[in-house]
Design an enzyme around this catalytic site. Sequence first.
Site, mmCIF file in Angstrom:
data_model
loop_
_atom_site.group_PDB
_atom_site.id
_atom_site.type_symbol
_atom_site.label_atom_id
_atom_site.label_comp_id
_atom_site.label_asym_id
_atom_site.label_seq_id
_atom_site.Cartn_x
_atom_site.Cartn_y
_atom_site.Cartn_z
ATOM 1 N N GLN A 4 0.773 -1.236 0.000
ATOM 2 C CA GLN A 4 0.000 0.000 0.000
ATOM 3 C C GLN A 4 0.810 1.296 0.000
ATOM 4 O OE1 GLN A 4 -3.473 2.228 2.670
ATOM 5 N NE2 GLN A 4 -2.942 0.114 3.113
ATOM 6 N N GLU B 64 0.961 -1.024 8.728
ATOM 7 C CA GLU B 64 0.083 0.110 9.031
ATOM 8 C C GLU B 64 -0.114 0.347 10.524
ATOM 9 O OE1 GLU B 64 -2.252 3.230 9.117
ATOM 10 O OE2 GLU B 64 -1.617 2.478 7.166
ATOM 11 N N ASP C 81 0.324 3.828 6.020
ATOM 12 C CA ASP C 81 0.653 3.430 4.649
ATOM 13 C C ASP C 81 0.349 4.529 3.640
ATOM 14 O OD1 ASP C 81 1.824 0.857 4.717
ATOM 15 O OD2 ASP C 81 -0.098 -0.066 5.158
ATOM 16 N N GLY D 70 -8.890 21.080 19.429
ATOM 17 C CA GLY D 70 -8.510 22.434 19.059
ATOM 18 C C GLY D 70 -9.262 23.459 19.886
ATOM 19 N N GLY D 71 -9.322 24.660 19.396
ATOM 20 C CA GLY D 71 -9.977 25.726 20.130
ATOM 21 C C GLY D 71 -11.484 25.758 19.963
#
Length: 426
Positions: free
Chosen positions: A17, A139, A168, A246-247
């Site tokens: 892959q 993977e 991959d 996040g914010g």
Amino acid sequence: MGKALEGVRILDFTHVQSGPTCTQLLAWFGADVIKVERPGEGDITRGQLRDVPDADSLYFTMLNHNKRSITIDTKNPKGKEVLEELVKICDVLVENFAPGVLDRMGLTWERIQSLNPRMVVASVKGFGPGPYEDCKVYENVAQCAGGAASTTGFDDGPPLVTGAQIGDSGTGLHLALGIVTALYQRNSTGRGQKVLAAMQDGVLNLCRVKLRDQQRLAHGPLKEYPQYPNGEFGEAVPRAGNASGGGQPGWILKCKGWETDPNAYIYFITQAPVWAKICEVIGKPEWVTDPDYATPVARLPRLMSIFATIEEWTKTKTKFEAMDILNKYDIPCGPILSMKEIAEEPSLRATGTVVEVDHPTRGKYLSVGNPIKLSDSPTEVTRSPLLGEHTEEILAQVLKFSPDQIAEIRGTGALGKEQPRLAAAE
């Protein structure tokens, strides 16, 4: 109008892959990708997870579009000669062998440079230089070693890998950028160079926000994580469930039908600029002025109870009904789409993100098209090659061998058995 990478020739020694993802992307942009395979066997994924008897598997076909296949026994002296002739006229060699395999084939960096000093040699490896550089990586190993698994899942459960193939396919995308960059630099230097994309490095690059949080953790609890304010934080970034990281706090919420549909959910983000609209939609207008809810800072320790209240509203709507309502107010959200829904989505077909491909032995199948769209170089997805399908074509048209030379090479067994003609099938 020509393709973006028209005129670039890739010698493709990749399999499974990570490497094929890279070379397929280059082929989509117009590069001539010559996939070198072992006679009689080829890329191992041709037979892995096979769903149609005696046909290449979807695992192979969906990673090898727009390529040509040549079979060469690289241990055969004449086969090695053919291989070195290809090295001389190709621009890039791409491989994702285990460490040392290319050297044992006789294609050391020094040998390649002597044959073609302009060649870019691009490699996917599991780890970069260090204590694990000789280890074989797949993977899920890459996801674990790159930091993804330790930060994925819920805090009361084990580490989890993601269904996205960030080890991959993610590393293949990184390698493709490295190749194009090296080709660009070659315009000014005239020299090729080595390009390395380690899977651990690629995963970590995609996890950079978690490395950000690791450093923030030294200065106090991570207030946007669901563990705040009542949970405990240890020495390392914890698993954060479905938090956005996040914010803009977000969470996955149940929608109408969740009792029987495992994908009847929506991702809902409580973005500060539209907080008043959120309160209006869910029937909590008093939260707009309530000091416990009016500001992002005040909401942080109450996020889970806030999402529980929002969920009471989303459970009265299907995920698509909720999307229609929320988008009218510019409230960020997104449905949890199943692979079945994605496969049947007309807009993805229209943009070429999902394509239908016709194959001579397995028939029609769906695949992912080029995710990167260029206005002057549209992508046409063509089917993957059968094993050795273009052997004589490459020998005659690319290497300019005469019929007698080709017959001599074939007579040595360097090309494997005669490949079937496909004119009737096509």
